[in-house]
Enzyme design. Structure first.
Site, short mmCIF file in Angstrom:
data_model
loop_
_atom_site.label_atom_id
_atom_site.label_comp_id
_atom_site.label_asym_id
_atom_site.label_seq_id
_atom_site.Cartn_x
_atom_site.Cartn_y
_atom_site.Cartn_z
N ARG A 131 0.83 -1.22 0.00
CA ARG A 131 0.00 0.00 0.00
C ARG A 131 0.86 1.27 0.00
O ARG A 131 1.92 1.31 0.61
CB ARG A 131 -0.96 -0.04 1.20
CG ARG A 131 -1.89 -1.25 1.09
CD ARG A 131 -2.89 -1.29 2.19
NE ARG A 131 -3.82 -0.18 2.10
CZ ARG A 131 -4.74 0.07 3.01
NH1 ARG A 131 -4.85 -0.71 4.08
NH2 ARG A 131 -5.56 1.09 2.87
N ASP A 325 -15.41 2.70 2.51
CA ASP A 325 -15.27 1.27 2.84
C ASP A 325 -16.54 0.47 2.54
O ASP A 325 -16.54 -0.76 2.65
CB ASP A 325 -14.90 1.12 4.32
CG ASP A 325 -13.51 1.68 4.60
OD1 ASP A 325 -12.67 1.66 3.68
OD2 ASP A 325 -13.27 2.14 5.73
C1 S3P Z 1 -9.61 5.39 7.77
C2 S3P Z 1 -9.66 6.10 6.59
C3 S3P Z 1 -9.97 5.51 5.28
C4 S3P Z 1 -10.64 4.16 5.42
C5 S3P Z 1 -9.95 3.29 6.43
C6 S3P Z 1 -9.93 3.94 7.80
C7 S3P Z 1 -9.26 6.07 9.02
O1 S3P Z 1 -8.76 5.34 4.57
O2 S3P Z 1 -10.69 3.52 4.17
O3 S3P Z 1 -10.61 2.05 6.54
O4 S3P Z 1 -9.49 5.51 10.11
O5 S3P Z 1 -8.77 7.21 8.94
P1 S3P Z 1 -8.10 6.53 3.70
O6 S3P Z 1 -7.61 7.56 4.62
O7 S3P Z 1 -6.98 5.87 2.94
O8 S3P Z 1 -9.19 7.02 2.79
#
Ligand code: S3P
Length: 441
Positions: A131, A325
């Site tokens: 990632r 999500d």
């Molecule tokens: C999250 C932000 C989201 C989400 C992840 C949890 C967080 O990711 O998809 O499951 O707790 O800040 P991104 O910041 O990459 O969009």
């Protein structure tokens, strides 16, 4: 017979009915643990999600010197205290910090460690090592932190923080709460105001929670700032239920004849419940009832009933972050709706626990549903009354949200299906199947 990594999901014997609660919110749980670890004094936490990802955050802060005394409660949550490193800062860990599958742990940790003169190697499992991390390391480098190898995209990465961080204004290329949070956490210790601007609003738990720890934040749509330097102070956090987990139960109810459920004490933060709006726009019978606030987080009940006539809709790009999500399970609902549903600008799904776009196209293809990408937009052409081919074997790709999505395909499609690596649900919702079964009794 399913193979060792496959789990057979039997179709529902009865509709989903009744009232349930849902495990604690994963995003708020991570933040409660990390912010308490950063704080001076002992914080009291309750309702914390007990899952693989949250355990990764707990293990990480323990290795950095925080004292964690959280115990399992009768409802499956964790509650207790976290005593933070406060003004003295984290200790030099005796080895790499393994964040497992948790992108939130790895990315937020980089921001939390940026102000300290220690060298820490951050790593994770095979999926996390694929990632992108440069989105986090680039602004933190502007603030003065160093990353080795410099400019590297993938974990493992070794970082060296500095006690002389510079405040910055950063224009984020994508709406990401993890990126926003990493920059704001570093900004707590920088001299002056650190600001993060984003193209559309991402979840705002950090902006809402930091003031509880005595850190001054300001926020508006698409921008958030923190004023440093300051030291977070211990506080009490009650974690509400996770809307992202609730979404699976709600979608299962919407798709399953005779269902009528209420999910209680779930976060109703508008930056998180975009899926409710999308279900409504598809003609689903869903409703939210506000009950109160935990800290600054609104919570209440989500009701969902079987909805016989669903129709496709368009989900605009600036709303994707509010359901980022939930796109896999919403695309499954779209597969049962009349007409085409389009999710605009969903490229971010390609860099989640797996490439969720490829996984959606593959899984819907297996059940004979047309789904395709046009540029960054995901299209699903639904089939009302869709019946699934028997003995479908879905691949979760070791991604918890896909495992639950494909399980619901089987439940709603009234056929037995198999889901490979279903145990990935332990990342966010270990008792998912148990909760579904309880609602059918
Ligand atoms: C999250 C932000 C989201 C989400 C992840 C949890 C967080 O990711 O998809 O499951 O707790 O800040 P991104 O910041 O990459 O969009």
């Amino acid at each position: 017979m399913p193979s060792k990594t496959e789990t057979a999901i039997a179709p529902l014997a009865a509709p989903l009915r009744g009232v349930t609660s849902i495990p604690g919110d994963k995003s708020i749980s991570h933040r409660a643990i990390l912010f308490s670890a950063m704080a001076e004094g002992t914080s009291e936490l309750s309702g914390v999600l007990d899952s693989g990802d949250v355990r990764s955050s707990i293990a990480a802060v323990q290795k950095l010197g925080a004292q964690v005394d959280l115990k399992s409660q009768a409802d499956g949550s964790l509650a207790g205290t976290v005593t933070g490193w406060g003004e003295t800062g984290p200790i030099q860990p005796d080895g790499p910090i393994d964040c497992g599958n948790s992108g939130t742990t790895a990315r937020l940790l980089m921001g939390a460690l940026a102000p300290w003169d220690i060298e820490v190697t951050i790593t994770g499992d095979d999926a996390l090592q694929k990632r992108p991390m440069r989105r986090i390391t680039a602004p933190l480098m502007k603030m003065g932190a160093r990353f080795i190898p410099e400019g590297q995209e993938l974990l493992p990465i070794t970082m060296r923080g500095t006690s002389t961080l510079r405040a910055i204004t950063h224009d984020a290329p994508m709406a990401s709460a993890q990126l926003k949070t990493a920059v704001l956490l570093a900004g707590i210790y920088a001299q002056g105001t650190t600001t993060l601007n984003e193209p559309s609003p991402s979840r705002n738990h950090t902006e809402l929670m930091l003031p509880e720890y005595g850190v001054v934040t300001t926020a508006a749509a698409c921008t958030a700032s923190v004023k440093g330097p300051s030291v977070p102070k211990a506080c009490a956090v009650k974690v509400p239920g996770d809307p992202s987990s609730a979404a699976f139960l709600a979608c299962a109810a919407v798709l399953t004849c005779g269902s009528d459920i209420a999910i209680e004490d779930v976060s109703l933060n508008t930056a998180r419940i975009g899926f409710v709006r999308t279900l409504e726009r598809m003609g689903a019978d869903v409703l939210v009832r506000h009950k109160g606030t935990a800290g600054k987080e609104p919570f209440g009940t989500i009701e969902a009933r079987h909805s016989g006539t669903l129709h496709g809709c368009e989900v605009p790009a600036d709303k994707i972050a509010t359901m980022v999500d939930e796109v896999p399970v919403l695309s499954l609902v779209a597969a049962f709706a009349k007409g085409v549903t389009v999710f605009r600008e969903v490229d971010e799904l390609r860099v989640k626990e797996t490439d969720r776009i490829e996984a959606i196209l593959e899984g819907l293809g297996l059940i004979g549903v047309d789904a395709w990408m046009d540029g960054s937009d995901l299209y699903v052409e639904g089939q009302p009354g869709l019946s699934l081919p028997p003995d479908t074997v879905f691949d979760s790709k070791k991604d918890h949200r896909l495992a639950m999505t494909w399980a619901i395909a089987g439940l709603a499609g009234k056929v037995a299906v198999q889901v490979k690596n279903f145990d990935s649900v332990k990342i966010s919702y270990p008792h998912f199947l148990h909760d579904i079964e309880r609602l059918t009794r």
